[in-house]
Design a protein around this motif. Structure first.
Motif, PDB file in Angstrom:
ATOM      1  N   MET A   1       0.839  -1.203   0.000  1.00 34.82           N
ATOM      2  CA  MET A   1       0.000   0.000   0.000  1.00 34.82           C
ATOM      3  C   MET A   1       0.871   1.250   0.000  1.00 34.82           C
ATOM      4  N   ARG A   2       0.292   2.338  -0.470  1.00 33.13           N
ATOM      5  CA  ARG A   2       1.041   3.586  -0.486  1.00 33.13           C
ATOM      6  C   ARG A   2       0.414   4.525   0.543  1.00 33.13           C
ATOM      7  N   CYS A   3       1.244   5.102   1.386  1.00 28.83           N
ATOM      8  CA  CYS A   3       0.755   6.005   2.432  1.00 28.83           C
ATOM      9  C   CYS A   3       0.237   7.290   1.795  1.00 28.83           C
ATOM     10  N   ILE A   4      -0.985   7.683   2.171  1.00 26.75           N
ATOM     11  CA  ILE A   4      -1.581   8.898   1.597  1.00 26.75           C
ATOM     12  C   ILE A   4      -0.766  10.127   1.976  1.00 26.75           C
ATOM     13  N   SER A   5      -0.129  10.082   3.160  1.00 25.09           N
ATOM     14  CA  SER A   5       0.555  11.273   3.648  1.00 25.09           C
ATOM     15  C   SER A   5       1.980  11.391   3.097  1.00 25.09           C
ATOM     16  N   CYS A   6       2.851  10.364   3.316  1.00 23.73           N
ATOM     17  CA  CYS A   6       4.258  10.490   2.898  1.00 23.73           C
ATOM     18  C   CYS A   6       4.513   9.878   1.520  1.00 23.73           C
TER      19      CYS A   6
ATOM     20  N   TYR B   1       4.248   0.827   2.014  1.00 25.34           N
ATOM     21  CA  TYR B   1       4.429   0.169   3.305  1.00 25.34           C
ATOM     22  C   TYR B   1       3.657  -1.146   3.335  1.00 25.34           C
TER      23      TYR B   1
ATOM     24  N   GLY C   1      -1.046   2.196   9.509  1.00 26.71           N
ATOM     25  CA  GLY C   1      -1.475   3.119  10.565  1.00 26.71           C
ATOM     26  C   GLY C   1      -2.982   3.199  10.639  1.00 26.71           C
ATOM     27  N   THR C   2      -3.563   4.137   9.921  1.00 27.95           N
ATOM     28  CA  THR C   2      -5.005   4.355  10.032  1.00 27.95           C
ATOM     29  C   THR C   2      -5.701   4.031   8.721  1.00 27.95           C
TER      30      THR C   2
ATOM     31  N   LYS D   1      -8.465   5.168   5.731  1.00 28.24           N
ATOM     32  CA  LYS D   1      -8.589   6.405   4.967  1.00 28.24           C
ATOM     33  C   LYS D   1      -9.506   7.412   5.675  1.00 28.24           C
TER      34      LYS D   1
ATOM     35  N   TYR E   1      -7.821   9.060   8.493  1.00 33.02           N
ATOM     36  CA  TYR E   1      -6.804   9.991   8.005  1.00 33.02           C
ATOM     37  C   TYR E   1      -7.451  11.311   7.605  1.00 33.02           C
TER      38      TYR E   1
ATOM     39  N   CYS F   1      -7.426  -0.429  11.999  1.00 32.76           N
ATOM     40  CA  CYS F   1      -7.036   0.984  12.073  1.00 32.76           C
ATOM     41  C   CYS F   1      -6.587   1.320  13.496  1.00 32.76           C
ATOM     42  N   ILE F   2      -5.421   1.964  13.624  1.00 31.81           N
ATOM     43  CA  ILE F   2      -4.901   2.326  14.944  1.00 31.81           C
ATOM     44  C   ILE F   2      -5.822   3.324  15.639  1.00 31.81           C
TER      45      ILE F   2
ATOM     46  N   ASP G   1      -9.115   0.811   1.440  1.00 25.65           N
ATOM     47  CA  ASP G   1      -9.476   1.896   2.369  1.00 25.65           C
ATOM     48  C   ASP G   1      -8.299   2.324   3.233  1.00 25.65           C
TER      49      ASP G   1
ATOM     50  N   GLY H   1      -5.198   4.285   4.745  1.00 26.47           N
ATOM     51  CA  GLY H   1      -4.870   5.711   4.833  1.00 26.47           C
ATOM     52  C   GLY H   1      -3.376   5.930   4.892  1.00 26.47           C
ATOM     53  N   THR H   2      -2.860   6.008   6.102  1.00 27.43           N
ATOM     54  CA  THR H   2      -1.438   6.345   6.260  1.00 27.43           C
ATOM     55  C   THR H   2      -0.678   5.171   6.858  1.00 27.43           C
ATOM     56  N   CYS H   3       0.652   5.255   6.761  1.00 32.93           N
ATOM     57  CA  CYS H   3       1.506   4.299   7.457  1.00 32.93           C
ATOM     58  C   CYS H   3       1.567   4.684   8.937  1.00 32.93           C
ATOM     59  N   LYS H   4       2.111   3.787   9.719  1.00 33.52           N
ATOM     60  CA  LYS H   4       2.165   3.966  11.165  1.00 33.52           C
ATOM     61  C   LYS H   4       2.951   5.220  11.549  1.00 33.52           C
TER      62      LYS H   4
END
Lengths: 249, 249
Positions: free
Chosen positions: A1-6, A10, A16-17, A19, A22, B3-4, B14, B16-19
């Motif tokens: 998967m690709r992190c929406i933020s950075c 990963y 992490g979370t 969508k 986020y 989701c964390i 769905d 979102g972000t990495c950890k």
């Protein structure tokens, strides 16, 4: 998967979370930033010109608007020269400090004469103090933070006292810990006191060799007793926590 | 994956972000919240007591501290009664408004007499205005927002003007759009003007049937011309964007 933020790839282990969370978090961040902008604008609006902002000692500072009182550092350290008065407004002093308020409301000597004498303070500290009452801003080093904490305590200016305490805590180290502890004790600075006490009781093995320790035993042994009491309390707590943990496991 | 943040299961679509980014964002949020707390404390410190906070018209409001000027709403609408003066401090007025500053600095009539007459304003609006200069707080409805916007424009109190504009924009609807547009024009309220113009030009088909439209044509046709110009500009822009898009595709 690709992190929406950075935008980095990963794996599931580093996830992490979702969508939705986020997006919610991004929105919250934007809202908080807007709130900060609004509050900053409010501070800028409520901030006064300081009567001492633009002038240095001896220079021609522009007169503040319609001052109705002056403050004088009665222990201003320049021999031979009369102390430089700091002009101010009764309304501002009374609004920021309940001590000034009582002094000025009750038509005491200070209110009648229009001169408030401040003892045990340098001109520079008095100037910074008055500046803070108008602007909520000040440049601190450790000496100034101590001087202003004393004034803030004396005139019950809680906001300034908290500010000085935070600064002193940030500057706390093993070398100044005993001095800070004694100072905090004398001026009722609980934040500094707790932080210094924590630092000291973490290093009890080194304590008794210090010169400042011996001086404190000489000068104010009750303060040393309080250090030992705090140390003992910590040991008891640690022991209880150990016991608790070993019972759980 | 779970989701964390919300603890729900989600699939890769769905994600979102990495950890790491999640943790960074949480830290940022905490920092922003701390900054907000600090700024709120600063606002509370810089806020004045308002000289009109506790009193109502005719009641015995407690005297503010050491006022050196009074303001009077010269068009106070109560026949037979003398207008109620609002006490204040020159230093506060001058600090918040460059117009009051010039008036008071230059030893004009107002400064000498210690009375500032404010025309075309009700006692309640004047009271709210002075209250705002001391506290940066006010309770608004649409009428009060208009009254205060006029005062804020006249005395160049930018912070209050922006606050009233934001409020009026939030209350904007089709029914009040033409009135708001004319009002914003008259008092140089660009935020309200742009928002009202946008709403009007989005509904041009309904415009000419409105009674307010006909009144405005009668009273101030230049304002109507500006509406048509804005509409035309919008059409040209839309056409250009269409052309741009069709060239790209």
């Amino acid at each position: 998967m690709r992190c929406i933020s950075c935008k980095e790839e990963y794996g599931a282990r580093d996830a992490g979370t979702c969508k939705e969370c986020y997006e919610e978090a991004s929105e919250t961040e934007e809202e908080l930033k807007r709130e900060i902008e609004d509050l900053k604008a409010k501070v800028a609006f409520l901030r006064f010109w300081s009567p001492v902002d633009h002038g240095h000692r001896g220079s021609n500072s522009p007169a503040p608007f319609f001052p109705d009182v002056v403050l004088v550092a009665s222990d201003d350290g320049s021999p031979g020269l009369p102390p430089v008065p700091v002009p101010a407004h009764k309304a501002v002093l009374a609004s920021r400090s309940p001590v000034f308020k009582a002094m000025l409301e009750n038509e005491m000597e200070e209110s009648r004469s229009g001169t408030i004498k401040i003892s045990d303070v340098s001109y520079d500290a008095l100037r910074a103090f008055i500046n803070y009452l108008y602007t909520a801003e000040v440049w601190l080093d450790e000496q100034m933070a101590c001087d202003l904490l004393v004034l803030a305590e004396k005139y019950n200016v809680k906001h300034l006292k908290a500010y000085c305490e935070k600064f002193l805590v940030s500057k706390l180290n093993w070398d100044n810990s005993l001095m800070s502890y004694a100072f905090a004790h004398q001026h009722n600075a609980k934040l500094v006191l707790d932080a210094a006490l924590c630092l000291i009781t973490d290093n009890m093995d080194k304590l008794t060799k210090r010169e400042e320790y011996m001086e404190l035993v000489e000068k104010d042994p009750r303060l040393v007793v309080e250090i030992y009491e705090a140390y003992l309390g910590k040991q008891v707590n640690t022991a209880a926590a150990h016991k608790d943990n070993s019972m759980k496991s």
